[in-house]
Design a protein around this motif. Structure first.
Motif, PDB file in Angstrom:
ATOM      1  N   THR A  69       0.650  -1.221  -0.026  1.00  0.00           N
ATOM      2  CA  THR A  69       0.084  -0.053  -0.217  1.00  0.00           C
ATOM      3  C   THR A  69       0.805   1.172   0.077  1.00  0.00           C
ATOM      4  O   THR A  69       0.247   2.294  -0.396  1.00  0.00           O
ATOM      5  N   LEU A  70       1.851   1.045   0.368  1.00  0.00           N
ATOM      6  CA  LEU A  70       2.948   2.208   0.633  1.00  0.00           C
ATOM      7  C   LEU A  70       3.702   2.635  -0.794  1.00  0.00           C
ATOM      8  O   LEU A  70       4.457   3.276  -0.987  1.00  0.00           O
ATOM      9  N   GLY A  71       3.662   1.435  -1.674  1.00  0.00           N
ATOM     10  CA  GLY A  71       4.538   1.461  -2.919  1.00  0.00           C
ATOM     11  C   GLY A  71       3.875   1.989  -3.963  1.00  0.00           C
ATOM     12  O   GLY A  71       2.761   2.366  -4.206  1.00  0.00           O
ATOM     13  N   VAL A  72       4.869   2.240  -4.929  1.00  0.00           N
ATOM     14  CA  VAL A  72       4.336   2.692  -6.272  1.00  0.00           C
ATOM     15  C   VAL A  72       4.678   1.416  -7.215  1.00  0.00           C
ATOM     16  O   VAL A  72       5.906   1.196  -7.454  1.00  0.00           O
ATOM     17  N   ALA A  73       3.901   1.282  -8.274  1.00  0.00           N
ATOM     18  CA  ALA A  73       3.915   0.105  -9.282  1.00  0.00           C
ATOM     19  C   ALA A  73       4.438   0.463 -10.500  1.00  0.00           C
ATOM     20  O   ALA A  73       3.589   1.679 -11.104  1.00  0.00           O
ATOM     21  N   PHE A  74       5.233  -0.250 -11.420  1.00  0.00           N
ATOM     22  CA  PHE A  74       5.449   0.334 -12.961  1.00  0.00           C
ATOM     23  C   PHE A  74       5.687  -1.079 -13.439  1.00  0.00           C
ATOM     24  O   PHE A  74       6.231  -2.001 -13.004  1.00  0.00           O
ATOM     25  N   SER A  75       5.760  -1.071 -14.727  1.00  0.00           N
ATOM     26  CA  SER A  75       6.093  -2.239 -15.452  1.00  0.00           C
ATOM     27  C   SER A  75       6.387  -1.986 -17.116  1.00  0.00           C
ATOM     28  O   SER A  75       6.264  -0.719 -17.468  1.00  0.00           O
ATOM     29  N   THR A  76       6.513  -3.124 -17.785  1.00  0.00           N
ATOM     30  CA  THR A  76       6.864  -2.977 -19.178  1.00  0.00           C
ATOM     31  C   THR A  76       5.270  -2.607 -19.750  1.00  0.00           C
ATOM     32  O   THR A  76       4.329  -2.769 -18.892  1.00  0.00           O
ATOM     33  N   PRO A  77       5.134  -2.463 -21.040  1.00  0.00           N
ATOM     34  CA  PRO A  77       3.687  -2.046 -21.446  1.00  0.00           C
ATOM     35  C   PRO A  77       2.641  -2.767 -21.262  1.00  0.00           C
ATOM     36  O   PRO A  77       2.806  -4.356 -21.291  1.00  0.00           O
ATOM     37  N   THR A  78       1.553  -2.367 -20.797  1.00  0.00           N
ATOM     38  CA  THR A  78       0.528  -3.440 -20.320  1.00  0.00           C
ATOM     39  C   THR A  78      -0.832  -2.826 -21.266  1.00  0.00           C
ATOM     40  O   THR A  78      -0.736  -2.112 -22.058  1.00  0.00           O
ATOM     41  N   VAL A  79      -2.048  -3.809 -21.092  1.00  0.00           N
ATOM     42  CA  VAL A  79      -3.262  -3.809 -22.025  1.00  0.00           C
ATOM     43  C   VAL A  79      -3.862  -2.763 -21.366  1.00  0.00           C
ATOM     44  O   VAL A  79      -3.934  -2.192 -20.108  1.00  0.00           O
ATOM     45  N   PRO A  80      -4.460  -1.706 -22.392  1.00  0.00           N
ATOM     46  CA  PRO A  80      -5.145  -0.505 -21.804  1.00  0.00           C
ATOM     47  C   PRO A  80      -6.140  -0.792 -20.677  1.00  0.00           C
ATOM     48  O   PRO A  80      -6.937  -1.922 -20.816  1.00  0.00           O
ATOM     49  N   GLY A  81      -6.115  -0.034 -19.646  1.00  0.00           N
ATOM     50  CA  GLY A  81      -7.143  -0.367 -18.457  1.00  0.00           C
ATOM     51  C   GLY A  81      -6.667  -1.513 -17.564  1.00  0.00           C
ATOM     52  O   GLY A  81      -7.332  -1.900 -16.685  1.00  0.00           O
ATOM     53  N   LYS A  82      -5.461  -2.084 -17.872  1.00  0.00           N
ATOM     54  CA  LYS A  82      -4.848  -3.151 -17.098  1.00  0.00           C
ATOM     55  C   LYS A  82      -3.668  -2.632 -16.365  1.00  0.00           C
ATOM     56  O   LYS A  82      -2.465  -3.470 -16.743  1.00  0.00           O
ATOM     57  N   SER A  83      -3.276  -1.588 -16.066  1.00  0.00           N
ATOM     58  CA  SER A  83      -2.115  -1.056 -15.660  1.00  0.00           C
ATOM     59  C   SER A  83      -1.558  -1.792 -14.347  1.00  0.00           C
ATOM     60  O   SER A  83      -2.071  -2.540 -13.728  1.00  0.00           O
ATOM     61  N   ALA A  84      -0.357  -1.532 -14.233  1.00  0.00           N
ATOM     62  CA  ALA A  84       0.553  -1.993 -13.068  1.00  0.00           C
ATOM     63  C   ALA A  84       0.022  -1.993 -11.784  1.00  0.00           C
ATOM     64  O   ALA A  84       0.175  -2.869 -11.097  1.00  0.00           O
ATOM     65  N   GLU A  85      -0.575  -0.809 -11.590  1.00  0.00           N
ATOM     66  CA  GLU A  85      -0.992  -0.554 -10.126  1.00  0.00           C
ATOM     67  C   GLU A  85      -2.095  -1.336  -9.671  1.00  0.00           C
ATOM     68  O   GLU A  85      -2.373  -1.475  -8.509  1.00  0.00           O
ATOM     69  N   LEU A  86      -2.944  -2.085 -10.618  1.00  0.00           N
ATOM     70  CA  LEU A  86      -4.086  -2.957 -10.254  1.00  0.00           C
ATOM     71  C   LEU A  86      -3.451  -4.310  -9.493  1.00  0.00           C
ATOM     72  O   LEU A  86      -4.175  -4.981  -8.904  1.00  0.00           O
ATOM     73  N   ALA A  87      -2.062  -4.280  -9.544  1.00  0.00           N
ATOM     74  CA  ALA A  87      -1.424  -5.451  -8.884  1.00  0.00           C
ATOM     75  C   ALA A  87      -1.128  -5.208  -7.473  1.00  0.00           C
ATOM     76  O   ALA A  87      -0.787  -5.923  -6.646  1.00  0.00           O
ATOM     77  N   ILE A  88      -1.271  -3.768  -6.903  1.00  0.00           N
ATOM     78  CA  ILE A  88      -1.358  -3.494  -5.310  1.00  0.00           C
ATOM     79  C   ILE A  88      -2.530  -2.749  -4.974  1.00  0.00           C
ATOM     80  O   ILE A  88      -2.246  -1.944  -4.241  1.00  0.00           O
ATOM     81  N   ASP A  89      -3.525  -3.090  -5.774  1.00  0.00           N
ATOM     82  CA  ASP A  89      -4.759  -2.170  -5.192  1.00  0.00           C
ATOM     83  C   ASP A  89      -5.781  -3.069  -4.056  1.00  0.00           C
ATOM     84  O   ASP A  89      -6.834  -2.453  -3.899  1.00  0.00           O
ATOM     85  N   LYS A  90      -5.310  -3.957  -3.557  1.00  0.00           N
ATOM     86  CA  LYS A  90      -6.022  -4.776  -2.642  1.00  0.00           C
ATOM     87  C   LYS A  90      -6.911  -5.534  -3.053  1.00  0.00           C
ATOM     88  O   LYS A  90      -7.987  -5.550  -2.418  1.00  0.00           O
ATOM     89  N   ASP A  91      -7.241  -5.699  -4.451  1.00  0.00           N
ATOM     90  CA  ASP A  91      -8.402  -6.306  -4.930  1.00  0.00           C
ATOM     91  C   ASP A  91      -7.691  -7.464  -5.819  1.00  0.00           C
ATOM     92  O   ASP A  91      -7.394  -7.223  -6.868  1.00  0.00           O
ATOM     93  N   LYS A  92      -8.020  -8.868  -5.488  1.00  0.00           N
ATOM     94  CA  LYS A  92      -7.512  -9.858  -6.187  1.00  0.00           C
ATOM     95  C   LYS A  92      -8.213 -10.305  -7.288  1.00  0.00           C
ATOM     96  O   LYS A  92      -7.704 -11.059  -8.108  1.00  0.00           O
ATOM     97  N   ASP A  93      -9.438  -9.601  -7.614  1.00  0.00           N
ATOM     98  CA  ASP A  93     -10.164  -9.757  -8.835  1.00  0.00           C
ATOM     99  C   ASP A  93      -9.673  -8.634  -9.954  1.00  0.00           C
ATOM    100  O   ASP A  93     -10.284  -8.826 -11.059  1.00  0.00           O
ATOM    101  N   THR A  94      -9.025  -7.569  -9.759  1.00  0.00           N
ATOM    102  CA  THR A  94      -8.385  -6.686 -10.697  1.00  0.00           C
ATOM    103  C   THR A  94      -6.906  -7.292 -10.898  1.00  0.00           C
ATOM    104  O   THR A  94      -6.021  -7.355  -9.783  1.00  0.00           O
ATOM    105  N   CYS A  95      -6.467  -7.292 -12.289  1.00  0.00           N
ATOM    106  CA  CYS A  95      -5.055  -7.704 -12.335  1.00  0.00           C
ATOM    107  C   CYS A  95      -4.314  -6.836 -13.565  1.00  0.00           C
ATOM    108  O   CYS A  95      -5.247  -6.129 -14.366  1.00  0.00           O
ATOM    109  N   ALA A  96      -3.135  -6.705 -13.494  1.00  0.00           N
ATOM    110  CA  ALA A  96      -2.172  -6.038 -14.315  1.00  0.00           C
ATOM    111  C   ALA A  96      -2.074  -6.918 -15.421  1.00  0.00           C
ATOM    112  O   ALA A  96      -1.730  -8.314 -15.171  1.00  0.00           O
ATOM    113  N   TYR A  97      -2.299  -6.779 -16.775  1.00  0.00           N
ATOM    114  CA  TYR A  97      -2.035  -7.412 -17.793  1.00  0.00           C
ATOM    115  C   TYR A  97      -0.908  -6.865 -18.685  1.00  0.00           C
ATOM    116  O   TYR A  97      -0.945  -5.909 -19.477  1.00  0.00           O
TER     117      TYR A  97
END
Length: 203
Positions: A69-97
């Motif tokens: 929750t204290l971190g900042v996420a980033f990654s190589t290119p993602t699918v639109p609407g499926k950004s790196a931050e979705l992997a640290i949003d405390k919701d296991k139903d939303t994913c970074a692609y």
């Protein structure tokens, strides 16, 4: 007259977690499973069995809060609407692609240096073959050193896998980096939870 089998009482619930099935009593051979709220990593056995002497086979696990929750996420290119931050949003139903790319990686910046003890990774398809390595990055000035935390190759079998760094001894660094070794198709990461060593300040 047959002797009644001893039954086990309620196994207990970990703080910030739950136990299923939730009953007052259990018969010999019954198995319960533990889980933690998102943002917490399960440390210990995820299951426990009611034994023939009426006790539980495992201790109650610990649900340790993570640093994501204290971190900042980033990654190589993602699918639109499926950004790196979705992997640290405390919701296991939303994913970074993450799109197909070589190299392909996801990373979280914890803001400052910590001793990273373990990294829990949740995937959307537990039966899909995965091959990736988790690194802890330590930056000093303009240089950065990558230290291998752990590697995974195979199928999760469960939605979340906890990988210990340096066999539980921990690795110091500011960033956690997940490198995917399969560059075809979409790499889905639904949640990443980082357990760090807590510093106790003595008065």
């Amino acid at each position: 007259m047959t002797q009644k089998k001893p039954t086990c009482g309620f196994p207990g619930t970990p703080a910030y977690g739950s136990v299923k099935p939730d009953r007052a009593a259990y018969s010999e051979g019954d198995v319960v499973s533990y889980s933690c709220k998102v943002g917490h990593i399960l440390l210990g056995s995820p299951i426990s069995r009611c034994t023939e002497d009426g006790t539980w086979s495992e201790d109650i696990p610990l649900c340790d809060d993570s640093m994501t929750t204290l971190g900042v996420a980033f990654s190589t290119p993602t699918v639109p609407g499926k950004s790196a931050e979705l992997a640290i949003d405390k919701d296991k139903d939303t994913c970074a692609y993450l799109k197909p790319k070589k190299p392909r990686w996801w990373r979280i910046d914890l803001g400052k240096e910590h001793k990273v003890l373990s990294v829990a990774v949740t995937m959307i398809f537990p039966d899909k073959f995965m091959k990736f390595t988790v690194f802890v990055i330590k930056t000093q000035g303009t240089s950065a050193s990558y230290k291998r935390c752990a590697s995974f190759s195979g199928k999760f079998g469960t939605e979340t896998v906890v990988l210990s760094c340096a066999e539980g001894k921990g690795i110091e660094g500011q960033k956690v980096h997940i490198e995917d070794h399969q560059t075809e198709g979409i790499f889905e990461i639904c949640e990443v939870e980082v357990q760090v060593e807590k510093v106790v300040l003595l008065e």
